[in-house]
Design a protein around this motif. Structure first.
Motif, PDB file in Angstrom:
ATOM      1  N   THR A  77       0.677  -1.118  -0.063  1.00 44.28           N
ATOM      2  CA  THR A  77      -0.078  -0.039  -0.133  1.00 44.28           C
ATOM      3  C   THR A  77       0.894   1.031  -0.100  1.00 44.28           C
ATOM      4  O   THR A  77       2.219   1.186   0.509  1.00 44.28           O
ATOM      5  CB  THR A  77      -0.807   0.060   1.278  1.00 44.28           C
ATOM      6  OG1 THR A  77      -0.032   0.075   2.564  1.00 44.28           O
ATOM      7  CG2 THR A  77      -1.792  -1.133   1.291  1.00 44.28           C
ATOM      8  N   GLY A  78       0.200   2.403  -0.325  1.00 44.86           N
ATOM      9  CA  GLY A  78       0.825   3.646  -0.212  1.00 44.86           C
ATOM     10  C   GLY A  78       0.195   4.759  -0.327  1.00 44.86           C
ATOM     11  O   GLY A  78      -1.027   4.574  -0.311  1.00 44.86           O
ATOM     12  N   TYR A  79       0.570   6.130   0.122  1.00 46.74           N
ATOM     13  CA  TYR A  79      -0.235   7.239   0.447  1.00 46.74           C
ATOM     14  C   TYR A  79       0.491   8.364  -0.221  1.00 46.74           C
ATOM     15  O   TYR A  79       1.784   8.380   0.226  1.00 46.74           O
ATOM     16  CB  TYR A  79      -0.749   7.351   1.776  1.00 46.74           C
ATOM     17  CG  TYR A  79      -1.484   8.278   1.956  1.00 46.74           C
ATOM     18  CD1 TYR A  79      -2.939   8.518   1.733  1.00 46.74           C
ATOM     19  CD2 TYR A  79      -1.159   9.386   2.999  1.00 46.74           C
ATOM     20  CE1 TYR A  79      -3.550   9.625   1.872  1.00 46.74           C
ATOM     21  CE2 TYR A  79      -1.676  10.630   3.407  1.00 46.74           C
ATOM     22  CZ  TYR A  79      -3.057  10.472   2.783  1.00 46.74           C
ATOM     23  OH  TYR A  79      -3.912  11.746   3.070  1.00 46.74           O
ATOM     24  N   SER A  80      -0.232   9.212  -0.980  1.00 51.21           N
ATOM     25  CA  SER A  80       0.673  10.383  -1.678  1.00 51.21           C
ATOM     26  C   SER A  80       0.622  11.371  -0.319  1.00 51.21           C
ATOM     27  O   SER A  80       1.718  12.331  -0.386  1.00 51.21           O
ATOM     28  CB  SER A  80      -0.250  11.037  -2.610  1.00 51.21           C
ATOM     29  OG  SER A  80      -1.535  11.434  -2.190  1.00 51.21           O
ATOM     30  N   SER A 133      -5.338  13.745  -2.229  1.00 51.11           N
ATOM     31  CA  SER A 133      -4.592  12.757  -2.058  1.00 51.11           C
ATOM     32  C   SER A 133      -4.879  11.534  -2.145  1.00 51.11           C
ATOM     33  O   SER A 133      -6.104  11.224  -2.250  1.00 51.11           O
ATOM     34  CB  SER A 133      -4.367  13.109  -0.256  1.00 51.11           C
ATOM     35  OG  SER A 133      -5.420  12.687   0.505  1.00 51.11           O
ATOM     36  N   TYR A 134      -4.179  10.660  -2.523  1.00 53.49           N
ATOM     37  CA  TYR A 134      -4.273   9.484  -3.134  1.00 53.49           C
ATOM     38  C   TYR A 134      -3.604   7.997  -2.289  1.00 53.49           C
ATOM     39  O   TYR A 134      -2.671   8.274  -1.799  1.00 53.49           O
ATOM     40  CB  TYR A 134      -3.835   9.371  -4.501  1.00 53.49           C
ATOM     41  CG  TYR A 134      -4.310  10.301  -5.383  1.00 53.49           C
ATOM     42  CD1 TYR A 134      -5.440  10.114  -6.260  1.00 53.49           C
ATOM     43  CD2 TYR A 134      -3.555  11.574  -5.741  1.00 53.49           C
ATOM     44  CE1 TYR A 134      -5.948  10.887  -6.986  1.00 53.49           C
ATOM     45  CE2 TYR A 134      -4.105  12.310  -6.457  1.00 53.49           C
ATOM     46  CZ  TYR A 134      -5.153  12.301  -7.063  1.00 53.49           C
ATOM     47  OH  TYR A 134      -5.802  13.079  -7.980  1.00 53.49           O
ATOM     48  N   GLY A 135      -4.337   7.005  -2.108  1.00 47.74           N
ATOM     49  CA  GLY A 135      -4.032   5.983  -1.455  1.00 47.74           C
ATOM     50  C   GLY A 135      -3.741   4.785  -2.734  1.00 47.74           C
ATOM     51  O   GLY A 135      -4.567   4.822  -3.708  1.00 47.74           O
ATOM     52  N   TYR A 136      -3.078   3.949  -2.706  1.00 48.79           N
ATOM     53  CA  TYR A 136      -2.916   2.786  -3.458  1.00 48.79           C
ATOM     54  C   TYR A 136      -2.660   1.597  -3.116  1.00 48.79           C
ATOM     55  O   TYR A 136      -1.983   1.393  -2.031  1.00 48.79           O
ATOM     56  CB  TYR A 136      -1.963   3.488  -4.646  1.00 48.79           C
ATOM     57  CG  TYR A 136      -0.512   3.719  -4.314  1.00 48.79           C
ATOM     58  CD1 TYR A 136       0.219   2.457  -4.154  1.00 48.79           C
ATOM     59  CD2 TYR A 136       0.121   4.797  -3.735  1.00 48.79           C
ATOM     60  CE1 TYR A 136       1.782   2.744  -3.730  1.00 48.79           C
ATOM     61  CE2 TYR A 136       1.171   4.984  -3.351  1.00 48.79           C
ATOM     62  CZ  TYR A 136       2.217   3.797  -3.127  1.00 48.79           C
ATOM     63  OH  TYR A 136       3.535   3.900  -2.800  1.00 48.79           O
ATOM     64  N   PHE A 137      -2.917   0.427  -3.836  1.00 45.02           N
ATOM     65  CA  PHE A 137      -2.393  -0.656  -3.616  1.00 45.02           C
ATOM     66  C   PHE A 137      -1.773  -1.395  -4.837  1.00 45.02           C
ATOM     67  O   PHE A 137      -2.618  -1.418  -5.913  1.00 45.02           O
ATOM     68  CB  PHE A 137      -3.418  -1.644  -2.967  1.00 45.02           C
ATOM     69  CG  PHE A 137      -2.962  -3.044  -2.436  1.00 45.02           C
ATOM     70  CD1 PHE A 137      -2.219  -3.324  -1.658  1.00 45.02           C
ATOM     71  CD2 PHE A 137      -3.343  -4.066  -3.196  1.00 45.02           C
ATOM     72  CE1 PHE A 137      -1.713  -4.687  -1.056  1.00 45.02           C
ATOM     73  CE2 PHE A 137      -3.037  -5.390  -2.850  1.00 45.02           C
ATOM     74  CZ  PHE A 137      -2.239  -5.759  -1.772  1.00 45.02           C
ATOM     75  N   CYS A 164      -5.841   2.609  -7.199  1.00 43.77           N
ATOM     76  CA  CYS A 164      -5.829   4.020  -6.864  1.00 43.77           C
ATOM     77  C   CYS A 164      -6.946   4.641  -6.360  1.00 43.77           C
ATOM     78  O   CYS A 164      -8.061   4.448  -6.901  1.00 43.77           O
ATOM     79  CB  CYS A 164      -4.946   5.023  -7.854  1.00 43.77           C
ATOM     80  SG  CYS A 164      -4.778   6.662  -7.280  1.00 43.77           S
ATOM     81  N   ASP A 220      -8.867   8.000  -4.736  1.00 44.96           N
ATOM     82  CA  ASP A 220      -8.970   9.725  -4.599  1.00 44.96           C
ATOM     83  C   ASP A 220      -9.649   9.879  -3.415  1.00 44.96           C
ATOM     84  O   ASP A 220     -10.848   9.686  -3.119  1.00 44.96           O
ATOM     85  CB  ASP A 220      -9.285  10.360  -5.542  1.00 44.96           C
ATOM     86  CG  ASP A 220      -9.468  11.671  -5.456  1.00 44.96           C
ATOM     87  OD1 ASP A 220      -9.393  12.115  -4.389  1.00 44.96           O
ATOM     88  OD2 ASP A 220      -9.779  12.632  -6.471  1.00 44.96           O
ATOM     89  N   GLU A 221      -8.786  10.125  -2.162  1.00 42.64           N
ATOM     90  CA  GLU A 221      -9.515  10.549  -0.817  1.00 42.64           C
ATOM     91  C   GLU A 221     -10.695  11.627  -0.701  1.00 42.64           C
ATOM     92  O   GLU A 221     -11.692  11.536   0.109  1.00 42.64           O
ATOM     93  CB  GLU A 221      -8.536  10.765   0.056  1.00 42.64           C
ATOM     94  CG  GLU A 221      -8.937  10.930   1.429  1.00 42.64           C
ATOM     95  CD  GLU A 221      -7.836  11.454   2.682  1.00 42.64           C
ATOM     96  OE1 GLU A 221      -7.852  10.699   3.522  1.00 42.64           O
ATOM     97  OE2 GLU A 221      -7.175  12.321   2.338  1.00 42.64           O
TER      98      GLU A 221
END
Length: 87
Positions: free
Chosen positions: A43-46, A55-59, A75, A77-78
């Protein structure tokens, strides 16, 4: 971009050692699914640089089952609540 990078990594097309490939695979292993597929990913977070922007989160990762590999990237979009997937 991330899915293409993973495809290159899984084909061992990057200039890294076999040990690095094995360690990456080990670190990214998440679980074996009920159908026998193995799930790998991270996972990750911008992060928020400016609260008025998104801000974006992704897997990103891959599934392995019966000798087949399926690479994916998702991805979200919060701010808008929208989500996209690639793979």
């Amino acid at each position: 971009e991330q899915a293409l990078f993973l495809q290159k990594m899984l084909k061992k097309e990057l200039s890294v050692s076999d040990h690095a490939y094995q360690m990456t695979r080990s670190i990214l292993f998440k679980e074996e699914l009920s159908d026998g597929a193995q799930l790998f990913g991270k996972t990750g977070y911008s992060g928020l640089v400016d609260p008025s922007t998104c801000s974006y989160g992704y897997f990103v990762g891959w599934l392995e089952k019966e000798g087949q590999v399926y690479v994916f990237a998702g991805c979200a979009d919060e701010k808008s609540g929208s989500a996209e997937s690639y793979g």
